[in-house]
Design an enzyme around this catalytic site. Sequence first.
Site, short mmCIF file in Angstrom:
data_model
loop_
_atom_site.label_atom_id
_atom_site.label_comp_id
_atom_site.label_asym_id
_atom_site.label_seq_id
_atom_site.Cartn_x
_atom_site.Cartn_y
_atom_site.Cartn_z
N TYR A 68 0.86 -1.20 0.00
CA TYR A 68 0.00 0.00 0.00
C TYR A 68 0.89 1.23 0.00
CZ TYR A 68 -4.12 2.77 1.20
OH TYR A 68 -5.11 3.70 1.20
N LYS B 79 -20.70 -19.12 -11.78
CA LYS B 79 -19.79 -18.96 -12.92
C LYS B 79 -18.41 -18.50 -12.42
CE LYS B 79 -22.89 -19.59 -16.33
NZ LYS B 79 -22.86 -20.48 -17.46
C1 LIG Z 1 -25.80 -23.04 -18.33
C2 LIG Z 1 -26.37 -21.73 -18.61
O1 LIG Z 1 -25.65 -20.79 -18.85
C3 LIG Z 1 -27.80 -21.57 -18.62
O2 LIG Z 1 -28.53 -22.54 -18.47
O3 LIG Z 1 -28.24 -20.42 -18.80
MG LIG Z 2 -26.66 -18.91 -18.82
#
Ligand SMILES: CC(=O)C(=O)O
Ligand SMILES: [Mg+2]
Length: 439
Positions: free
Chosen positions: A111, A166
């Site tokens: 920092y 994700k």
């Molecule tokens: C897997 C995915 O991205 C969906 O089912 O929207």
């Molecule tokens: Mg999706």
Amino acid sequence: MEYSIIRNLIVEIPQVPGNFAKVVSVIGSEQADLGDIETLKIGTHSTIRDISVQFEDETHIDRVVEKINQLGGGITIHAVSDDVLKAHEGGKIHMGSRREIRSLGDLRRVYTPGVANVCKAIEKDPEKANYFTSIGNSVAIVTDGTAILGLGDIGPVAGMPVMEGKAVLFDQFVGISGVPILLDTSDPDEVVETIKHIHKGYGGILLEDIGSPHCFEIEDRLKAELDIPVMHDDQHGTAVVTLAAILSACRTAGVDLAKAKVGQIGLGAAGLAICRMLMAYGVEEMYGSDLSDDAKDRLEKSGGTVVSSIDEIMEKSDIVVATTGVQGLIKKEQVREGQIILALSNPHPEIKPDDALEAGAAFAADGRLVNNVLGFPGIFRGALNARAKDITYPMLIAAAQAIVESTRDGDLVPHPLDPNVHVAVTEAVERAANTGLVQ
Ligand SMILES: CC(=O)C(=O)O
Ligand SMILES: [Mg+2]
Ligand SMILES: NC(=O)C1=CN([C@@H]2O[C@H](COP(=O)(O)OP(=O)(O)OC[C@H]3O[C@@H](n4cnc5c(N)ncnc54)[C@H](O)[C@@H]3O)[C@@H](O)[C@H]2O)C=CC1
């Protein structure tokens, strides 16, 4: 039987031969679906096990629990726990640091005042941000919440568990920091403007669960205006994996994909991209159906043929792909002998693979198996490694081919936990990106 609920039964079973089999047999006879079994505690007289089971609905759970409790002999269910909810407590991700601060020296390096020199170095040469910050390894996962899986327009906050999921996959499969960004607008101008204003902090933009038709305009404009890779996962991640699964099925069945008749039910984000990808690959007879006239027009403009009904698609096609979000849309009676059927809607498919196979399909899969998880992590890793400014069609085709090459004979796609597939996709995409730069 359509399973939609996962629960874990915490069962105490006295150590008498045959007791465990009695419990399992109740689960089987009630047509619940037995999953993982973990031994929690081995006592002197009894064992406590955590048995994961899939059920149809709440009454199905109650029936199984009651029957197990009625077995007697000390067999007791202590708890019915919802492990899926438990796995989401507190969220699934957090921002961590890569440097520890144990001394004042560390503090001054990480920092102020040390950090100021790094800022000045980047000011002088912005390229240095790739070395001295996490920007080049971060991808924004952006949603407006309008097409969360097949659940529809449930809003970005309700979609957050998917975005966190994700991010977990990005981190664990390819070491990318995925950062969910929830937009409270789905107006294309506002979405594009917002992403343009925040993109400097990221090496790439993954658009997720943004519904059609606005997803097409948003992606096109961002790809044109930003100098970092942008990809709408539901379009291209899905198309890549679908092409790979179809190629593997054709390889096993000895079918030439270009000569096959392919039908796509649902021409939204995923469906239209799948059609376009298959036609780019050489499919000459590409049929599609949708409830929306605009969606059908888009297929025609892309070179496909619109048909009037699902019956007609099922009748005409050797290969059928469905991405409508509508559970149970395809009936067993509509399945033709020897068809390849990919019913990809999540969380529930248009037809269960077992039903399609029973009705005569040669290959059948749902969206749990043929899932863009096999594509998007390696596609972004490859693009970031190559410092690509865009994700191009050759990069996507290379990803599909890498998935096919990672698939065992007779399977449609690799196991998503096979680390080799993500490495293979990464390398193929990076190679394709670098080849594109040389041309
Ligand atoms: C897997 C995915 O991205 C969906 O089912 O929207
Ligand atoms: Mg999706
Ligand atoms: N397995 C995978 O990796 C993926 C699966 N999907 C699934 O695909 C489904 C659709 O997702 P998106 O394309 O993003 O949504 P979307 O909302 O863009 O598209 C859905 C399309 O299906 C059409 N449709 C709805 N009911 C229909 C019917 N009865 N007959 C014909 N067409 C019908 C709609 O008019 C719309 O054009 C979702 O369930 C999603 O989970 C999406 C992306 C990846």
